[in-house]
Design a protein around this motif. Structure first.
Motif, short mmCIF file in Angstrom:
data_model
loop_
_atom_site.label_atom_id
_atom_site.label_comp_id
_atom_site.label_asym_id
_atom_site.label_seq_id
_atom_site.Cartn_x
_atom_site.Cartn_y
_atom_site.Cartn_z
N HIS A 272 0.83 -1.20 0.00
CA HIS A 272 0.00 0.00 0.00
C HIS A 272 0.87 1.25 0.00
N GLY A 273 0.26 2.36 -0.44
CA GLY A 273 0.94 3.64 -0.35
C GLY A 273 0.55 4.29 0.96
N TRP A 274 -0.14 5.46 0.88
CA TRP A 274 -0.58 6.01 2.14
C TRP A 274 -1.78 5.23 2.67
N VAL A 275 -2.80 5.04 1.83
CA VAL A 275 -4.06 4.46 2.29
C VAL A 275 -3.94 2.95 2.41
N GLU A 276 -4.27 2.43 3.60
CA GLU A 276 -4.10 1.02 3.90
C GLU A 276 -5.42 0.24 3.89
N GLY A 277 -6.54 0.93 3.89
CA GLY A 277 -7.82 0.23 3.94
C GLY A 277 -8.96 1.21 3.83
N GLY A 278 -10.18 0.68 3.84
CA GLY A 278 -11.36 1.52 3.84
C GLY A 278 -11.85 1.87 2.45
N ALA A 279 -12.63 2.94 2.37
CA ALA A 279 -13.36 3.29 1.15
C ALA A 279 -12.45 3.68 -0.01
N LEU A 280 -11.24 4.14 0.25
CA LEU A 280 -10.31 4.53 -0.82
C LEU A 280 -9.37 3.40 -1.22
N TYR A 281 -9.51 2.26 -0.57
CA TYR A 281 -8.58 1.15 -0.79
C TYR A 281 -9.23 0.06 -1.62
N PRO A 282 -8.53 -0.62 -2.53
CA PRO A 282 -7.10 -0.45 -2.82
C PRO A 282 -6.89 0.44 -4.04
N PRO A 283 -6.03 1.43 -3.95
CA PRO A 283 -5.65 2.19 -5.14
C PRO A 283 -4.63 1.41 -5.96
N HIS A 284 -4.51 1.77 -7.21
CA HIS A 284 -3.50 1.12 -8.07
C HIS A 284 -2.22 1.97 -8.12
N GLU A 285 -2.39 3.27 -8.42
CA GLU A 285 -1.23 4.18 -8.49
C GLU A 285 -1.62 5.48 -7.77
N GLU A 286 -1.18 5.64 -6.56
CA GLU A 286 -1.51 6.82 -5.76
C GLU A 286 -0.67 8.02 -6.20
N ILE A 287 -1.28 9.19 -6.21
CA ILE A 287 -0.50 10.41 -6.49
C ILE A 287 0.53 10.64 -5.40
N TYR A 288 0.25 10.23 -4.20
CA TYR A 288 1.22 10.30 -3.11
C TYR A 288 2.51 9.60 -3.50
N MET A 289 2.39 8.40 -4.06
CA MET A 289 3.58 7.64 -4.44
C MET A 289 4.35 8.32 -5.57
N GLN A 290 3.65 8.95 -6.48
CA GLN A 290 4.33 9.62 -7.59
C GLN A 290 5.13 10.82 -7.08
N GLY A 291 4.56 11.53 -6.10
CA GLY A 291 5.30 12.64 -5.51
C GLY A 291 6.59 12.17 -4.85
N LEU A 292 6.51 11.06 -4.13
CA LEU A 292 7.72 10.50 -3.52
C LEU A 292 8.72 10.06 -4.58
N TRP A 293 8.23 9.43 -5.62
CA TRP A 293 9.11 8.88 -6.65
C TRP A 293 9.86 9.98 -7.39
N ILE A 294 9.17 11.07 -7.69
CA ILE A 294 9.83 12.19 -8.39
C ILE A 294 10.96 12.75 -7.54
N GLU A 295 10.71 12.92 -6.25
CA GLU A 295 11.77 13.44 -5.37
C GLU A 295 12.87 12.42 -5.17
N ALA A 296 12.52 11.14 -5.07
CA ALA A 296 13.55 10.11 -4.93
C ALA A 296 14.46 10.10 -6.14
N LEU A 297 13.89 10.25 -7.33
CA LEU A 297 14.70 10.27 -8.56
C LEU A 297 15.60 11.51 -8.60
#
Length: 907
Positions: A448-473
């Motif tokens: 999981h990315g940020w969201v681990e469960g509930g009504a928004l779960y499961p996402p496939h590609e979270e924008i949260y993860m893309q923000g982290l990935w851009i900075e990691a790169l």
């Protein structure tokens, strides 16, 4: 839980033994067995108030802790063991046929980094209970300072537990009493895990005769000392524990008893040094100053040493209740990494290295960084048989981000080169999660990315993860240059550009003005909405999303790419309007999802609650894009939380509708405190160290009613700097002083900052006339960022001191005062979304509750004029008040866009 009370064992048969001594024997104890009174020193921070029922407190060292609530018994831990719970004091006066319960008369709490003191107040006596956990010891010391008009007996009671932290377990424990040492020993069959509690004047009251069936009843001991002893001596109660047997626990017990004063003084010195040797901030707002200092302490208390795993950062603290989970007091990857960004911000580079080294030790062979590591992980097949270790995907790019952030600030190339293969494996793992090669990393099958469960779960590609990935790169590209890997640097830059483009194309919702939460893989079977408010509405929305390709919900998660300026500027400005609105922002922080969403549930962990973590993200994102009003309102929400719950600390999560923390919240959550530190240093003050300590920026965006700020001991590489800013009518002076540092918290290149960029923010209608550096005219550039303009000048960082003076025609600024939080309150505060002035008018975008009026103060050389729905309040000290009325439903936020004409003030 059943309790077996034993002191000896023979041929596999448990022998139940009762031991006791007479009151006279206890009274005959030598005075030297008690602790001579001393005046407890102070490290410099202190908060005190009346106790509040239901408010959490903790006393935390590296290896031990006490967790409790102010008017209830507490529990004690020596990691990874829960030794006891239900510990409380009661009192009996000579001639009073009453047992006076401590929780009933505890009147006040005094919290310092080194110790917490409770005062029990009765007409006939006062008892001060000083509790501290020596920073590096496996135990806790309690000192009772007793003053009484009558002879007084103190009774302590507790329930022995001896349980390993979740999810490991132990056999049923036993307890025995040593009448000579006045100590209880809590043990189990292997004799490996041991706890001790005692006092040199204690007498056992509770061990049952061996003929009785074992039962779960509290153990009780009485402390009797002469009135003369109580006047001159503290009564010590010592708690110790060990995972290495009784001898080790007893040696610790004896050391704590014999060295109580020196250990207290070491605590004082430790926290005084923490305050002095890391970055400090002084502003006109004492609430903020104090919250910043306490946040540094709260973060430091997250550093823990487990005897089998080593030293790393824990996530947070709460009582364990009937479980063996004391909040989140075990090691989390992403928590440590978000927190360590704050640790870098205050220059504590040694702690950042410790946090990274811990995670590196447990990195999976394919490069993945652990999500969580129980403090009992060494005793069970944690990494193989339990699903929690590798549950999330975000810790891995955050691991790369933190290495880069550490290098930028410290210049420690040796550390980066030593960890390069580990960093590269983390990068390769995350890169492989883009299985369809569309430039977006995925959660599906990888964690999981940020969201681990509930009504928004499961996402496939979270924008949260893309923000982290851009900075990691971006960070990886810099580290690749440091390590001489030009191919990797080029590869990372290209990947970053590709992900930025894919993120804008995939998530931006032009017709709605915000970025979507995540992509989605259509489901073959429907999900069921969890119980809670508006369940049918939530279920209908979930049914829609089950087959959607995009989860187009308005959430706080785009604040993460905003943090690193990864979003297109005009779109980012619109996104910040959403983050600052009354649907997302509350007086106590940021909701994860808009209250206007059909999924919203104010009691939900992942689709409605308020997290100080999110609030920090939103504050940082707003400051990055020149939106200081939104940034400051979010920052102050976290600042106020420092005082409203666990005194000095910030909780994990709160209701989305009411200013009240969840019962399951970790009330001292370490990354929540980090989100006080980072938005102050990197957001409001614009302090960033880069290029391996060779460059430093000071770009403050101060509230309109602040005329000064000082920042002490900003550390770039191996050099410290002090900054101060003073402003008055048409003049702003910034002083920079280089500090000589006796020691260094960084290693490697020993680089001094060679270039400092000074870039204070001014209103858009201000006219900067000139800049001087050391009395000489200097070139400067004006850059517009959002609602402010920056006047940028570069100075030599190797100079011993520099003075930069700006002269300007004042522009127009506004501010609205933030109020202290009231428990249980609903969202009521004014939301200032945009404030900018041009040649003709002041343009405002505000939100307030329908049917209410709010005051906004205006500062500057021009005076506003009345417009419909806005009343002018007579000028005070060069300021004008605007009373803005909001029409509409009383329980809903209403947005007003105002253009208020401006005229030059008469002088």
């Amino acid at each position: 839980m059943k309790k077996i009370l034993v002191t000896t064992r023979s041929l596999g048969v448990l022998l139940l033994v009762f031991s006791s001594i007479s009151p006279l024997a206890a009274r005959g104890q030598a005075p030297s067995a008690l602790t001579a009174k001393f005046v407890p020193g102070k490290s410099g921070l202190e908060l005190e108030r009346r106790t509040q029922p239901g408010s959490f407190f903790d006393v935390v060292g590296r290896k031990s802790a006490v967790f409790g609530y102010e008017n209830r018994p507490f529990e004690a831990w020596v990691y990874p063991l829960k030794l006891l719970d239900d510990f409380k004091l009661s009192f009996e006066l000579e001639g009073y046929p009453l047992d006076i319960s401590g929780p009933d008369i505890v009147a006040s709490i005094n919290v310092r980094p080194e110790a917490t003191t409770f005062t029990y107040s009765h007409a006939a006596f006062t008892v001060r209970q000083i509790i501290f956990a020596p920073v590096e010891e496996q135990g806790v010391i309690i000192l009772l300072d007793v003053r009484s008009a009558l002879p007084l007996r103190v009774t302590g009671s507790f329930r022995p537990r001896l349980k390993l932290m979740w999810p490991a377990g132990l056999m049923t424990g036993y307890i025995g009493w040593d009448e000579k040492a006045h100590v209880y020993t809590i043990g189990e069959e292997t004799s490996r895990f041991v706890g001790m509690i005692g006092s040199p004047s204690a007498r056992d009251l509770s061990l049952m005769p061996y003929q009785e069936e074992p039962r779960d009843v509290p153990n009780r001991f009485v402390i009797e000392a002469s009135p003369d002893d109580m006047k001159s001596r503290f009564i010590p109660i010592i708690i110790s524990g060990s995972t290495e047997g009784r001898e080790k626990a007893k040696a610790t017990y004896d050391r704590l008893l014999d060295s109580a004063r020196s250990l207290y003084e070491k605590n004082v010195a430790y926290y005084a040094r923490l305050r002095a040797e890391t970055t400090g901030v002084t502003t006109p707002d004492e609430r903020l100053n104090t919250a910043f200092d306490w946040a540094k302490v709260g973060i430091d208390k997250g550093m823990a040493t487990n005897p089998m795993l080593g030293t790393g950062l824990l996530a947070g603290f709460r009582t364990s209740g009937e479980s063996e989970r004391p909040g989140f007091a075990w090691f989390f990857g992403r928590d440590a990494l978000w927190t360590a960004l704050a640790i870098n911000s205050i220059g504590d580079y040694a702690s950042t290295r410790t946090a990274l080294d811990f995670l590196k030790k447990f990195q999976r062979e394919d490069g993945k960084i652990p999500h969580e590591i129980s403090q009992s992980a060494a005793l069970i097949p944690w990494f193989k048989d339990y699903p929690y270790a590798w549950a999330s995907a975000d810790a891995t790019p955050l691991y790369v981000i933190l290495h880069a952030d550490y290098w930028r600030a410290s210049g420690d190339s040796d550390f980066i080169k030593g960890n390069w293969e580990s960093i590269l494996r983390a990068y390769r793992f995350t890169s492989r999660t883009d299985t369809d090669n569309n430039g977006l990393i995925e959660n599906t099958k990888f964690g999981h990315g940020w969201v681990e469960g509930g009504a928004l779960y499961p996402p496939h590609e979270e924008i949260y993860m893309q923000g982290l990935w851009i900075e990691a790169l971006a960070g990886l590209a810099e580290l690749a240059v440091v390590t001489g890997n030009k191919t990797v640097a080029s590869e990372a830059r290209a990947a970053s550009d590709r992900t930025r483009a894919a993120m804008e194309k995939t998530y931006w919702l032009a017709d709605r003005g915000f970025y979507a939460f995540a992509t989605n893989l259509p489901r073959s079977s429907p999900r069921a909405a969890e119980p809670g408010p508006n369940r049918d509405t939530r279920q209908a929305r979930m049914n829609e999303l089950d087959q959607a390709r995009l989860i187009d919900e308005d959430t706080v998660l785009p604040a993460v790419p905003l943090w690193w300026r990864a979003l297109e500027d005009s779109r980012a400005q619109s996104e910040i309007d959403h983050l600052g609105s009354g649907r997302m922002a509350t007086d106590w922080g940021s909701r994860i999802i808009s209250s206007g969403s059909r999924l919203y549930d104010p009691l939900s962990y992942h689709y409605g609650s308020v997290w100080p973590l999110f609030t920090g993200w939103a504050s940082m994102g707003a400051y990055r894009y020149g939106r200081p009003d939104v940034g400051f309102q979010a920052l102050m929400a976290n600042v106020h939380l420092t005082y409203s719950g666990a005194l000095g600390f910030v909780t994990e999560l709160l209701s989305g509708d009411f200013n009240s923390a969840f019962g399951r919240s970790s009330h001292h959550q370490v990354w929540s405190e980090a989100m006080v530190v980072t938005p102050i240093i990197r957001g409001m003050l614009g302090i960033e160290v880069s290029e391996g300590g060779k460059a430093l920026s000071f770009a403050p965006q101060l509230p309109a009613d602040w005329d000064r700020v000082a920042v002490h001991n900003v550390i770039a590489g191996d050099t410290g700097y002090d900054f101060s800013l003073q402003r008055g009518a048409g003049r702003e002076t910034i002083r920079v002083v280089r500090r000589e540092r006796a020691g260094s918290t960084a290693r490697g290149n020993n680089i001094r900052a060679a270039r400092i960029t000074i870039a204070p923010a001014f209103p858009l209608d201000a006219q900067v006339r000139s800049v001087t550096v050391g009395g000489r005219p200097a070139k400067f550039d004006l850059e517009r960022v959002g609602d402010v303009q920056r006047a940028v000048v570069t100075i030599d960082g190797d100079a011993a001191a520099s003075e930069i003076v700006y002269t300007y025609e004042e522009g127009t600024e506004i501010y609205a005062r933030t109020e202290a939080l009231r428990p249980g309150a609903t969202n009521q505060g004014l939301r200032v979304l945009r404030a900018r002035a041009d040649a003709d008018a002041l343009h405002l975008v505000l939100e307030g509750l329908g049917g209410r009026s709010y005051e906004v103060r205006v500062r500057g050389r021009r005076r506003p004029r009345e417009v419909s729905g806005v009343k002018i309040i007579e000028s005070l000290d060069g300021e004008t008040g605007l009373l803005v009325n909001f029409e509409g439903a009383a329980d809903a936020y209403v947005r007003r866009e105002l253009s208020i004409p401006l005229q030059t003030r008469s002088r």
